[in-house]
Design a protein around this motif. Sequence first.
Motif, PDB file in Angstrom:
ATOM      1  N   GLY A   1       4.631 -35.842  -2.408  1.00 60.22           N
ATOM      2  CA  GLY A   1       4.267 -34.330  -2.262  1.00 60.22           C
ATOM      3  C   GLY A   1       3.500 -33.919  -3.660  1.00 60.22           C
ATOM      4  N   LEU A   2       2.641 -32.781  -3.241  1.00 58.93           N
ATOM      5  CA  LEU A   2       1.735 -32.217  -4.155  1.00 58.93           C
ATOM      6  C   LEU A   2       2.850 -31.495  -5.447  1.00 58.93           C
ATOM      7  CD1 LEU A   2      -1.311 -31.648  -4.843  1.00 58.93           C
ATOM      8  CD2 LEU A   2      -1.047 -29.644  -3.543  1.00 58.93           C
ATOM      9  N   PRO A   3       3.626 -30.788  -5.074  1.00 63.73           N
ATOM     10  CA  PRO A   3       4.422 -30.485  -6.126  1.00 63.73           C
ATOM     11  C   PRO A   3       5.187 -31.236  -7.278  1.00 63.73           C
ATOM     12  CG  PRO A   3       5.403 -29.142  -4.368  1.00 63.73           C
ATOM     13  CD  PRO A   3       4.230 -30.466  -3.831  1.00 63.73           C
ATOM     14  N   GLU A   4       5.560 -32.278  -6.777  1.00 66.89           N
ATOM     15  CA  GLU A   4       6.018 -33.335  -7.795  1.00 66.89           C
ATOM     16  C   GLU A   4       4.804 -34.093  -8.555  1.00 66.89           C
ATOM     17  OE1 GLU A   4       8.358 -36.242 -10.004  1.00 66.89           O
ATOM     18  OE2 GLU A   4       8.613 -34.241  -8.944  1.00 66.89           O
ATOM     19  N   TYR A   5       3.497 -34.281  -7.856  1.00 62.71           N
ATOM     20  CA  TYR A   5       2.447 -34.831  -8.515  1.00 62.71           C
ATOM     21  C   TYR A   5       2.109 -33.740  -9.621  1.00 62.71           C
ATOM     22  CZ  TYR A   5      -2.456 -36.215  -9.166  1.00 62.71           C
ATOM     23  OH  TYR A   5      -3.486 -36.672  -9.457  1.00 62.71           O
ATOM     24  N   ARG A   6       1.945 -32.639  -9.086  1.00 63.67           N
ATOM     25  CA  ARG A   6       1.553 -31.748 -10.171  1.00 63.67           C
ATOM     26  C   ARG A   6       2.290 -31.659 -11.438  1.00 63.67           C
ATOM     27  NH1 ARG A   6       1.592 -27.606  -7.274  1.00 63.67           N
ATOM     28  NH2 ARG A   6      -0.646 -27.361  -6.659  1.00 63.67           N
ATOM     29  N   ARG A   7       3.786 -31.689 -11.270  1.00 62.83           N
ATOM     30  CA  ARG A   7       4.761 -31.696 -12.179  1.00 62.83           C
ATOM     31  C   ARG A   7       4.534 -33.009 -13.109  1.00 62.83           C
ATOM     32  NH1 ARG A   7       8.815 -34.061 -14.123  1.00 62.83           N
ATOM     33  NH2 ARG A   7       9.005 -35.711 -12.474  1.00 62.83           N
ATOM     34  N   GLN A   8       4.281 -34.077 -12.522  1.00 65.00           N
ATOM     35  CA  GLN A   8       4.090 -35.301 -13.485  1.00 65.00           C
ATOM     36  C   GLN A   8       2.751 -35.398 -14.198  1.00 65.00           C
ATOM     37  OE1 GLN A   8       5.518 -39.292 -12.623  1.00 65.00           O
ATOM     38  NE2 GLN A   8       6.259 -38.747 -10.447  1.00 65.00           N
ATOM     39  N   CYS A   9       1.706 -34.908 -13.735  1.00 68.70           N
ATOM     40  CA  CYS A   9       0.411 -34.674 -14.156  1.00 68.70           C
ATOM     41  C   CYS A   9       0.530 -33.785 -15.360  1.00 68.70           C
ATOM     42  CB  CYS A   9      -0.626 -34.068 -13.306  1.00 68.70           C
ATOM     43  SG  CYS A   9      -1.186 -35.416 -12.069  1.00 68.70           S
ATOM     44  N   ALA A  10       1.255 -32.653 -15.455  1.00 74.39           N
ATOM     45  CA  ALA A  10       1.506 -31.921 -16.470  1.00 74.39           C
ATOM     46  C   ALA A  10       2.430 -32.477 -17.598  1.00 74.39           C
ATOM     47  CB  ALA A  10       2.109 -30.524 -15.766  1.00 74.39           C
ATOM     48  N   GLN A  11       3.400 -33.111 -17.194  1.00 71.52           N
ATOM     49  CA  GLN A  11       4.296 -33.716 -18.067  1.00 71.52           C
ATOM     50  C   GLN A  11       3.233 -34.786 -18.866  1.00 71.52           C
ATOM     51  OE1 GLN A  11       8.176 -35.205 -16.643  1.00 71.52           O
ATOM     52  NE2 GLN A  11       7.978 -36.930 -17.786  1.00 71.52           N
ATOM     53  N   ILE A  12       2.565 -35.624 -18.083  1.00 75.08           N
ATOM     54  CA  ILE A  12       1.861 -36.507 -18.897  1.00 75.08           C
ATOM     55  C   ILE A  12       0.776 -36.037 -19.788  1.00 75.08           C
ATOM     56  CG2 ILE A  12      -0.278 -38.391 -18.412  1.00 75.08           C
ATOM     57  CD1 ILE A  12       1.286 -39.097 -15.925  1.00 75.08           C
ATOM     58  N   ALA A  13       0.184 -34.896 -19.540  1.00 70.70           N
ATOM     59  CA  ALA A  13      -0.651 -34.098 -20.361  1.00 70.70           C
ATOM     60  C   ALA A  13       0.148 -33.589 -21.608  1.00 70.70           C
ATOM     61  CB  ALA A  13      -1.444 -32.879 -19.552  1.00 70.70           C
ATOM     62  N   ALA A  14       1.154 -33.061 -21.179  1.00 71.24           N
ATOM     63  CA  ALA A  14       2.070 -32.610 -22.540  1.00 71.24           C
ATOM     64  C   ALA A  14       2.465 -33.399 -23.516  1.00 71.24           C
ATOM     65  CB  ALA A  14       3.093 -31.557 -21.898  1.00 71.24           C
ATOM     66  N   ALA A  15       2.668 -34.852 -22.919  1.00 78.02           N
ATOM     67  CA  ALA A  15       3.111 -35.890 -23.717  1.00 78.02           C
ATOM     68  C   ALA A  15       2.031 -36.485 -24.643  1.00 78.02           C
ATOM     69  CB  ALA A  15       3.906 -36.897 -23.060  1.00 78.02           C
ATOM     70  N   GLY A  16       0.751 -35.682 -24.644  1.00 78.26           N
ATOM     71  CA  GLY A  16      -0.381 -36.324 -25.589  1.00 78.26           C
ATOM     72  C   GLY A  16      -1.070 -37.235 -24.616  1.00 78.26           C
ATOM     73  N   TYR A  17      -1.054 -37.055 -23.242  1.00 86.67           N
ATOM     74  CA  TYR A  17      -1.772 -37.800 -22.307  1.00 86.67           C
ATOM     75  C   TYR A  17      -1.098 -39.405 -22.305  1.00 86.67           C
ATOM     76  CZ  TYR A  17      -4.755 -33.905 -21.529  1.00 86.67           C
ATOM     77  OH  TYR A  17      -5.205 -32.454 -21.165  1.00 86.67           O
ATOM     78  N   ALA A  18      -0.060 -39.338 -22.038  1.00 87.10           N
ATOM     79  CA  ALA A  18       0.648 -40.667 -22.108  1.00 87.10           C
ATOM     80  C   ALA A  18       0.124 -41.624 -20.790  1.00 87.10           C
ATOM     81  CB  ALA A  18       2.282 -40.384 -21.587  1.00 87.10           C
ATOM     82  N   GLY A  19      -0.078 -42.937 -21.177  1.00 92.73           N
ATOM     83  CA  GLY A  19      -0.816 -43.587 -20.365  1.00 92.73           C
ATOM     84  C   GLY A  19      -2.128 -43.611 -20.343  1.00 92.73           C
ATOM     85  N   PHE A  20      -2.763 -42.804 -21.365  1.00 97.87           N
ATOM     86  CA  PHE A  20      -4.153 -42.784 -21.504  1.00 97.87           C
ATOM     87  C   PHE A  20      -4.331 -43.191 -23.023  1.00 97.87           C
ATOM     88  CE2 PHE A  20      -3.814 -40.034 -17.925  1.00 97.87           C
ATOM     89  CZ  PHE A  20      -4.930 -40.284 -17.319  1.00 97.87           C
ATOM     90  N   THR A  21      -5.632 -43.663 -23.226  1.00 96.38           N
ATOM     91  CA  THR A  21      -5.936 -44.174 -24.852  1.00 96.38           C
ATOM     92  C   THR A  21      -7.121 -43.094 -25.154  1.00 96.38           C
ATOM     93  OG1 THR A  21      -5.098 -46.377 -24.530  1.00 96.38           O
ATOM     94  CG2 THR A  21      -6.818 -45.776 -26.443  1.00 96.38           C
ATOM     95  N   LEU A  22      -6.832 -42.419 -26.078  1.00 94.03           N
ATOM     96  CA  LEU A  22      -7.956 -41.348 -26.967  1.00 94.03           C
ATOM     97  C   LEU A  22      -8.349 -42.206 -28.154  1.00 94.03           C
ATOM     98  CD1 LEU A  22      -5.532 -38.322 -26.366  1.00 94.03           C
ATOM     99  CD2 LEU A  22      -8.113 -38.360 -25.662  1.00 94.03           C
ATOM    100  N   SER A  23      -9.604 -42.207 -28.155  1.00 94.73           N
ATOM    101  CA  SER A  23     -10.408 -42.674 -29.417  1.00 94.73           C
ATOM    102  C   SER A  23     -11.547 -42.070 -29.672  1.00 94.73           C
ATOM    103  CB  SER A  23     -10.683 -44.269 -28.840  1.00 94.73           C
ATOM    104  OG  SER A  23     -11.528 -44.259 -27.969  1.00 94.73           O
TER     105      SER A  23
END
Length: 541
Positions: A519-541
């Motif tokens: 569902g969209l609310p849970e997806y939105r929550r996970q995306c926000a959580q990932i961003a708040a964690a410094g974009y977990a699962g992404f590599t910033l360089s």
Amino acid sequence: MAVNEIQRFDAVVVGAGFSGLYALHRLRAQGLRVRVLEAADKVGGTWLFNRYPGARCDIESIEYSYSFSAEIQQEWNWTEVLPGQPEIEAYLNFVADRLDLRRDIQFDTRVVAMTFDEADASWLVETEDGQRFVAPFVVAATGILSVPLDPGIPGLETFGGTTLFSNSFPREGFDFTGKRVAIIGTGSTGVQATPVVAEQAEQLYVFQRSAAYTLPSPGRPYEPGELEALKAGYDEIRAAQRTAHVGAARLSVFSVLTNMGSHPALKTASREEQQRAIAERGVVGALYWRDILSDPEAGAMATALYGEAVARIVRDPETAASLVPNYPFGCKRPIIDQGYYETFNRDNVTLVDLRKGGIEEITPTGIRTAQGFYELDVILFATGFDALTGALARIDVRGRKGESLREFWATEGPYCYLGLQMAGFPNLFTIQGPGSPSTASNFVAAMEQQIDWIADCVAHVRDGGYRTIEAQAVAQTEWIDQIVDLVAGSVVVHPDCTSWWLGANVPGKKRMYTTYALGLPEYRRQCAQIAAAGYAGFTLS
């Protein structure tokens, strides 16, 4: 400007439909120089091209619309509960003018290649006519239902009559009066077009490859004062929309699914209760039971009951039986219609059930099947789309070390992290890509959330002094594997279901379910959580 001269921007957006317009507005508001490249000559995306008779949205107009601007919400006046194609196209043109978006859109410009330059940390975007654009960020707003399938029927080029395609229907319309017409395909497009074409054609043959579950549309014009009352409560409507599983809190094609939990189980219902349900609610009464998606036996009972409901509408028993699907309800996105089954009671309409004998060839004068020959003046193809990945895969996208996105998806499957990025393709964002709510949601609500996330991500990269952000291979694999595990054994991956959700309608495409199902609310929550964690699962360089 010389053809070979490179034009530089902060971001390039590919596509000027719902997603592209909002991406342009959102990124431009952050001070970025943005150029939108659009293959068509106008804005509108899928709602520009899919203008076939009866084309209509299956989400209520006040929710299938942008929520970011209170002014636009109040200034635009919808006329129908479920808007038709002309009204949605007009709405998108209104938005483009209201926000002065056209000055940053380049029309008649088809992107054919995108190549990542590792040394420059930027993308080279090349067009069919030889133009080149360079930008550190690219947003692929290429659409999830924008690449039609080739019908692949022998002899198509020999047909001497008129050949029409639902995805490129003539803008001036087409008069079917006095014509012998074939519609090939009974997905949403064919189901919507059939009643309208039948009113004009001398004879209509509906060529059905796979029967569909279709529900009567709740569409109607708004009553006087009704829209004004809804506008007055828009804040409450949007708040409810944000918490709704599919991103639509009111009328939508998903309503029968979201209301199932409040109804009894079919397996425990008496025969009298089952009959009363279809007598009172028609085909909907066969499908609203709470156990039919989770229990295969209940699902089979629902299909049989659905057949009984269809037989109450369609007078010819053989036609009614042919209109019953041979797969469980829920494995494909439901369809809404305006008098589809009733149309088969007309003397000038014939169902050709291709399960009884398929199409062998198209000849100069008609279609030959294993069941017989059909003389025709017009063929309208409604044969579906290469969904989710089709549009981006048709562009030669090459990331780090020249890796081809097209080849990766073809061999490994449509892996993507959050439906937003692919490992090996830095700074390239997708809208409603694999792993997003996409087709199991209100597209506009899901799209707005994704573009807001992308815009915030781009700002984070720029403000933090980074050059690139890139999905990690492990993260994208875990994300998609989680989605696949969620639906394992469910109706959406039923072996008899050739759903475009799975890519099963495209010959040779890897069959894989990648739509986020929580569902969209849970997806939105996970995306926000990932961003708040410094974009977990992404590599910033």
